[in-house]
Design an enzyme around this catalytic site. Structure first.
Site, mmCIF file in Angstrom:
data_model
loop_
_atom_site.group_PDB
_atom_site.id
_atom_site.type_symbol
_atom_site.label_atom_id
_atom_site.label_comp_id
_atom_site.label_asym_id
_atom_site.label_seq_id
_atom_site.Cartn_x
_atom_site.Cartn_y
_atom_site.Cartn_z
ATOM 1 N N GLN A 80 42.475 20.903 66.036
ATOM 2 C CA GLN A 80 41.652 19.774 66.500
ATOM 3 C C GLN A 80 42.504 18.635 67.022
ATOM 4 O OE1 GLN A 80 38.035 18.640 64.168
ATOM 5 N NE2 GLN A 80 39.089 16.678 63.913
ATOM 6 N N GLU A 367 42.775 14.919 57.275
ATOM 7 C CA GLU A 367 41.332 15.036 56.993
ATOM 8 C C GLU A 367 40.658 13.681 57.075
ATOM 9 O OE1 GLU A 367 41.053 18.537 56.606
ATOM 10 O OE2 GLU A 367 39.361 17.694 57.710
HETATM 11 C C1 LIG Z 1 33.701 10.186 61.893
HETATM 12 C C2 LIG Z 1 34.666 9.887 63.009
HETATM 13 C C3 LIG Z 1 35.714 8.894 62.536
HETATM 14 C C4 LIG Z 1 33.943 9.279 64.195
HETATM 15 O O1 LIG Z 1 33.168 10.286 64.732
HETATM 16 P P1 LIG Z 1 32.167 9.949 65.938
HETATM 17 O O2 LIG Z 1 31.637 11.224 66.455
HETATM 18 O O3 LIG Z 1 32.841 9.029 66.887
HETATM 19 O O4 LIG Z 1 30.980 9.277 65.150
HETATM 20 P P2 LIG Z 1 30.563 7.765 64.976
HETATM 21 O O5 LIG Z 1 30.190 7.221 66.317
HETATM 22 O O6 LIG Z 1 31.511 6.999 64.148
HETATM 23 O O7 LIG Z 1 29.253 8.034 64.126
HETATM 24 C C5 LIG Z 1 28.128 8.621 64.768
HETATM 25 C C6 LIG Z 1 27.190 9.067 63.666
HETATM 26 O O8 LIG Z 1 27.685 10.285 63.117
HETATM 27 C C7 LIG Z 1 27.815 10.137 61.716
HETATM 28 N N1 LIG Z 1 28.903 11.005 61.284
HETATM 29 C C8 LIG Z 1 30.188 10.913 61.648
HETATM 30 N N2 LIG Z 1 30.907 11.894 61.080
HETATM 31 C C9 LIG Z 1 30.032 12.626 60.347
HETATM 32 C C10 LIG Z 1 30.163 13.773 59.506
HETATM 33 N N3 LIG Z 1 31.351 14.377 59.318
HETATM 34 N N4 LIG Z 1 29.059 14.274 58.915
HETATM 35 C C11 LIG Z 1 27.866 13.662 59.101
HETATM 36 N N5 LIG Z 1 27.655 12.557 59.866
HETATM 37 C C12 LIG Z 1 28.752 12.069 60.475
HETATM 38 C C13 LIG Z 1 28.070 8.673 61.524
HETATM 39 O O9 LIG Z 1 27.801 8.285 60.193
HETATM 40 C C14 LIG Z 1 27.119 8.073 62.522
HETATM 41 O O10 LIG Z 1 25.845 8.150 61.972
HETATM 42 P P3 LIG Z 1 24.768 7.062 62.426
HETATM 43 O O11 LIG Z 1 24.556 7.294 63.898
HETATM 44 O O12 LIG Z 1 25.375 5.727 62.134
HETATM 45 O O13 LIG Z 1 23.571 7.343 61.584
HETATM 46 C C15 LIG Z 1 35.331 11.233 63.454
HETATM 47 O O14 LIG Z 1 36.051 11.002 64.644
HETATM 48 C C16 LIG Z 1 36.249 11.787 62.403
HETATM 49 O O15 LIG Z 1 35.799 12.429 61.472
HETATM 50 N N6 LIG Z 1 37.600 11.487 62.530
HETATM 51 C C17 LIG Z 1 38.568 11.961 61.564
HETATM 52 C C18 LIG Z 1 39.267 13.200 62.112
HETATM 53 C C19 LIG Z 1 39.707 14.106 61.007
HETATM 54 O O16 LIG Z 1 39.309 13.986 59.859
HETATM 55 N N7 LIG Z 1 40.558 15.070 61.380
HETATM 56 C C20 LIG Z 1 40.967 16.092 60.487
HETATM 57 C C21 LIG Z 1 41.647 17.178 61.274
HETATM 58 S S1 LIG Z 1 41.971 18.586 60.280
HETATM 59 C C22 LIG Z 1 43.209 18.068 59.212
HETATM 60 O O17 LIG Z 1 43.626 16.917 59.147
HETATM 61 C C23 LIG Z 1 43.700 19.137 58.383
HETATM 62 C C24 LIG Z 1 44.634 18.871 57.444
HETATM 63 C C25 LIG Z 1 45.283 20.026 56.726
HETATM 64 C C26 LIG Z 1 45.614 19.687 55.348
HETATM 65 C C27 LIG Z 1 44.402 19.811 54.499
HETATM 66 C C28 LIG Z 1 44.797 20.065 53.077
HETATM 67 C C29 LIG Z 1 43.559 20.197 52.245
HETATM 68 C C30 LIG Z 1 43.878 20.345 50.800
HETATM 69 C C31 LIG Z 1 42.595 20.616 50.048
HETATM 70 C C32 LIG Z 1 42.867 20.826 48.592
HETATM 71 C C33 LIG Z 1 42.741 22.288 48.243
HETATM 72 C C34 LIG Z 1 43.034 22.472 46.750
HETATM 73 C C35 LIG Z 1 42.252 23.638 46.259
HETATM 74 C C36 LIG Z 1 40.886 23.177 45.842
HETATM 75 C C37 LIG Z 1 39.901 24.326 45.844
HETATM 76 O O18 LIG Z 1 40.267 25.436 46.263
HETATM 77 O O19 LIG Z 1 38.760 24.081 45.460
HETATM 78 C C1 FAD Z 2 50.462 16.745 56.892
HETATM 79 C C2 FAD Z 2 49.395 16.729 57.969
HETATM 80 C C3 FAD Z 2 48.663 17.886 58.229
HETATM 81 C C4 FAD Z 2 47.711 17.903 59.238
HETATM 82 N N1 FAD Z 2 47.046 19.079 59.518
HETATM 83 C C5 FAD Z 2 46.163 19.103 60.537
HETATM 84 C C6 FAD Z 2 45.480 20.309 60.865
HETATM 85 O O1 FAD Z 2 45.677 21.352 60.238
HETATM 86 N N2 FAD Z 2 44.613 20.310 61.913
HETATM 87 C C7 FAD Z 2 44.354 19.157 62.640
HETATM 88 O O2 FAD Z 2 43.564 19.212 63.586
HETATM 89 N N3 FAD Z 2 44.981 17.982 62.321
HETATM 90 C C8 FAD Z 2 45.862 17.936 61.298
HETATM 91 N N4 FAD Z 2 46.493 16.751 60.976
HETATM 92 C C9 FAD Z 2 46.237 15.549 61.788
HETATM 93 C C10 FAD Z 2 45.393 14.557 61.005
HETATM 94 O O3 FAD Z 2 44.085 15.013 60.868
HETATM 95 C C11 FAD Z 2 45.424 13.210 61.731
HETATM 96 O O4 FAD Z 2 46.755 12.741 61.726
HETATM 97 C C12 FAD Z 2 44.524 12.215 61.008
HETATM 98 O O5 FAD Z 2 43.171 12.538 61.274
HETATM 99 C C13 FAD Z 2 44.804 10.774 61.429
HETATM 100 O O6 FAD Z 2 44.590 10.620 62.809
HETATM 101 P P1 FAD Z 2 45.714 9.931 63.721
HETATM 102 O O7 FAD Z 2 46.980 10.619 63.466
HETATM 103 O O8 FAD Z 2 45.152 9.880 65.085
HETATM 104 O O9 FAD Z 2 45.817 8.462 63.144
HETATM 105 P P2 FAD Z 2 45.402 7.105 63.894
HETATM 106 O O10 FAD Z 2 43.924 7.012 63.964
HETATM 107 O O11 FAD Z 2 46.175 7.000 65.157
HETATM 108 O O12 FAD Z 2 45.930 6.042 62.823
HETATM 109 C C14 FAD Z 2 46.925 5.082 63.104
HETATM 110 C C15 FAD Z 2 46.456 3.747 62.538
HETATM 111 O O13 FAD Z 2 45.328 3.316 63.312
HETATM 112 C C16 FAD Z 2 44.277 2.896 62.443
HETATM 113 N N5 FAD Z 2 42.988 3.095 63.113
HETATM 114 C C17 FAD Z 2 42.627 4.117 63.898
HETATM 115 N N6 FAD Z 2 41.366 3.952 64.360
HETATM 116 C C18 FAD Z 2 40.918 2.771 63.829
HETATM 117 C C19 FAD Z 2 39.696 2.036 63.910
HETATM 118 N N7 FAD Z 2 38.644 2.483 64.638
HETATM 119 N N8 FAD Z 2 39.600 0.875 63.227
HETATM 120 C C20 FAD Z 2 40.634 0.436 62.477
HETATM 121 N N9 FAD Z 2 41.833 1.069 62.364
HETATM 122 C C21 FAD Z 2 41.958 2.225 63.037
HETATM 123 C C22 FAD Z 2 44.433 3.800 61.225
HETATM 124 O O14 FAD Z 2 43.812 3.216 60.075
HETATM 125 C C23 FAD Z 2 45.954 3.863 61.089
HETATM 126 O O15 FAD Z 2 46.395 2.753 60.335
HETATM 127 C C24 FAD Z 2 47.455 16.717 59.968
HETATM 128 C C25 FAD Z 2 48.178 15.543 59.703
HETATM 129 C C26 FAD Z 2 49.132 15.550 58.693
HETATM 130 C C27 FAD Z 2 49.910 14.284 58.412
#
Ligand SMILES: CC(C)(COP(=O)(O)OP(=O)(O)OC[C@H]1O[C@@H](n2cnc3c(N)ncnc32)[C@H](O)[C@@H]1OP(=O)(O)O)[C@@H](O)C(=O)NCCC(=O)NCCSC(=O)/C=C/CCCCCCCCCCCCC(=O)O
Ligand code: FAD
Length: 607
Positions: A80, A367
């Protein structure tokens, strides 16, 4: 000495049934299962690729892909995030353009910032990506959707045409997260069949017609919600590991306080050590219990979604986002505090704490960046408040906002320190604080002509209000946990002590909120701190037993300081001698570089 339990005297102090506490802590999960799942996760990323297919693929697509993924015939990456966008999913740039002539999508990375960046497993091992890309049909952009793309040959693992893949390089310190091949990926007009767009929520017909989702588009974010609730549980594991290490070591370590040859004082008996350590012990239990609640709330959501009942989806998003943020921040900061609680030896790799910290702290970012997640909670709170006027009665975790008027009149009636031990007294104070902070934000927001401008201007206050809301949830769920039938001598009493420590520590830490919102008086704040100090004395004799209840083996803890037997010093010394530096007496390079300096003659009496 081997075989001697140097902490036996501490274990004999326990005032509760440790076996029962172990069962309460384990709940429905076993730490080993989680450790091995998590360790596999760090080595690969099945925890997201497979759930994403389940959430976004049609039944037919699931039949095709899930057996391959479950049997590791393909290795998937949840792809993503891009170089230019992570938090802002709707800003992703990768494109998937429909070609009606060939019934295919063409995936492309139009800019450098469109490079996929971070996805776990992508760099070296993944054969397939669940790539998030902008769906383009006839030059119209339909937003981000999921596409299954093969990256590498299943014969020789070489990358396929149009695919440029690499690892993004070393990460934070030498931590184990470097076993994760977080990768980068550029698409150069890669073609995939139309049926590799995940079409459970929305579809593209053979004619190129877009059929929008007839369910909330946010369900496409479902995998993130799923993982965020897991991360809350994981936070309790990470924090409890660090607390176990630092509690046991604090009982072993003696420093100062010897009189007439008496043993020096155990550092766990210093009030400053207790004031830093015991809130973290309480937090580990608090996070575990709120994660149990969140997991059951999430399972209820899934059942509702099956029945096309989307009523709890907004609350589920707010709770998973907010609790993921709060609990990972507490755990990450808590692991660092546990390192400091162990003094110099906490900085040794053999303490297990530097590694635990290096692997854990990205949880505050992945996440969902923790601030971005709290802003989502804030949006939910402001929306809830805006709907009060239309008679929309909030339920669940925002039910207290339905009593906002009453809570605005609230004043704590605490007269004595022990009044703070009453759950209802605590909950009322936390509800009033959270309500008043959110209502104040809503009031200030109403002064802005453009609500979005107001939200940005007030975002720091909104994050604090969201934090207060999430802390109220954790306190409330701890209290609810103790309303359950918990057997065993002294178990409920000890959990009650931890519940009060958790709540009163937060009250003390955020005393500014409680005073500035006029929920409590300075005197009542003082009484809360008095009670906290007394609670530390109550938990002190049970501290070792409470961390024993985590039921972690020495192998799991991987720490010479956190050993069950407390036999720290001989093992510290033994571990040091395993360092290759100690294979020779004279270090490499001495003769070439150091000895010439030592042999240099003195000039005019000066070195
Ligand atoms: C939510 C965002 C920040 C913004 O999204 P956007 O589309 O722009 O929406 P908004 O305009 O803000 O809101 C519009 C409306 O939608 C609603 N909304 C938003 N998100 C959701 C949602 N998820 N579900 C439902 N509704 C939602 C919002 O409230 C608004 O509603 P309304 O109109 O006001 O009513 C979005 O951009 C976002 O989510 N950004 C974050 C990106 C992100 O999270 N990226 C992750 C990438 S993947 C990653 O990072 C992977 C990492 C790998 C490591 C993971 C390790 C995991 C370890 C787990 C532990 C395991 C241990 C074992 C345990 C076991 O086995 O049990
Ligand atoms: C160890 C690791 C594993 C990962 N694994 C995956 C994976 O498997 N798959 C995947 O897709 N991604 C993965 N990611 C990416 C991860 O999901 C993103 O790094 C995370 O969602 C944060 O987004 P960003 O890096 O764009 O941070 P940014 O949003 O650029 O954050 C930078 C700064 O900007 C601030 N900021 C951003 N937007 C706003 C706002 N609207 N208002 C106020 N402040 C704001 C934040 O708070 C932060 O302080 C991983 C990241 C790490 C570190």
């Amino acid at each position: 000495m081997e075989g001697v339990d140097h902490l036996a005297h501490e274990r004999n102090k326990a005032q509760f049934d440790v076996a029962v506490m172990k069962a309460v802590w384990a709940g429905s999960r076993d730490a080993y299962e989680l450790f091995h799942r998590f360790s596999r996760l760090v080595a690969n990323d099945p925890e997201m690729f497979i759930p994403a297919i389940k959430a976004q693929a049609t039944e037919e697509q699931q039949k095709q892909w899930l057996p391959l993924a479950n049997k590791m015939k393909i290795i998937g990456s949840y792809t993503q995030t891009e170089l230019g966008h992570g938090s802002n999913v709707r800003g992703l740039e990768t494109t998937a353009t429909f070609d009606p002539k060939t019934d295919e999508f063409v995936l492309n990375s139009p800019t450098l910032t469109a490079t996929k960046w971070w996805p776990g497993g992508l760099g070296k091992i993944a054969t397939h990506a669940l790539a998030h890309a902008r769906l383009i049909i006839d030059d119209k952009d339909y937003g981000v959707h999921g596409f299954l793309v093969q990256l590498r040959s299943l014969d020789d693992h070489l990358t396929l045409p149009g695919i440029t893949i690499g690892d993004i390089g070393m990460k934070y310190g030498s931590g184990a997260y470097n076993t994760m091949d977080n990768g980068s990926l550029i698409f150069d007009h890669v073609r995939i069949p139309r049926n590799q767009m995940l079409m459970r929520l929305s579809q593209v017909t053979r004619e190129g017609k877009y059929v929008p989702s007839n369910v909330p588009r946010q369900l496409s974010y479902g995998t993130m919600v799923y993982v965020r609730q897991k991360i809350v549980f994981d936070a309790s594991i990470a924090l409890s590991r660090a607390v176990c290490i630092s509690t046991r070591y604090s009982a072993v370590r003696r420093q100062f306080g010897s009189h007439n040859g008496s043993p020096e004082t155990q550092v766990i008996d210093y009030k400053t050590q207790q004031a830093r350590l015991f809130p973290l012990l309480a937090s580990a239990y608090a996070i575990r219990f709120v994660s149990e609640w969140l997991n059951s709330f999430y399972k209820d959501l899934l059942q509702r979604l099956e029945a096309k009942d989307f009523s709890t989806l907004p609350e589920a998003h707010a709770c998973t986002a907010g609790l993921k943020s709060i609990t990972t921040s507490v755990a990450a900061d808590g692991i660092e505090e546990c390192r400091k609680l162990c003094g110099g030896h906490g900085y040794l790799t053999s303490s297990g704490l530097p590694e635990l910290s290096a692997v854990y702290i990205p949880a505050c970012t992945y996440e969902g960046d923790n601030v971005v997640m709290l802003l989502q909670v804030a949006r939910y709170l402001m929306k809830t408040i805006s709907q009060l006027k239309s008679g929309n009665k909030p339920v669940g975790t925002t039910a207290y906002l339905g009593r906002a008027e009453q809570l605005m009149q609230y004043h704590s009636d605490v007269l004595r320190a022990e009044d703070w031990l009453k759950p209802n007294v605590v909950v009322e104070a936390f509800e009033a604080r959270a309500a008043r902070m959110s209502m104040a934000c809503a009031q200030n927001l109403s002064k802005f002509n453009n609500p979005e401008d107001g939200f940005q201007e007030l975002s720091a206050d909104l994050v604090e209000a969201a934090t207060a809301h999430c802390q109220l949830i954790i306190v409330s769920k701890f209290i609810e946990k103790l309303q359950q039938d918990i057997p065993g001598k002294g178990v409920k009493e000890q959990l009650g002590v931890l519940r009060s420590i958790y709540a009163l520590f937060l009250l003390h830490k955020h005393i500014g909120d409680f005073l500035s919102t006029d929920c409590i008086t300075p005197k009542q704040g003082y009484l809360a701190n008095e009670q906290l100090r007394s609670l530390y004395s109550q938990v002190r004799p049970n501290a070792i037993a409470l961390v024993d209840a985590f039921n972690y083996t020495d192998h799991f803890l991987s720490s010479v300081l956190g050993r069950y037997d407390g036999n720290v010093y001989p093992k510290l010394y033994e571990e040091a001698w395993k360092d290759p530096l100690n294979d020779t007496s004279i270090p490499d390079g001495f003769h070439e570089y150091v000895q010439p300096m030592l042999k240099q003659p003195l000039h005019h009496g000066r070195l």
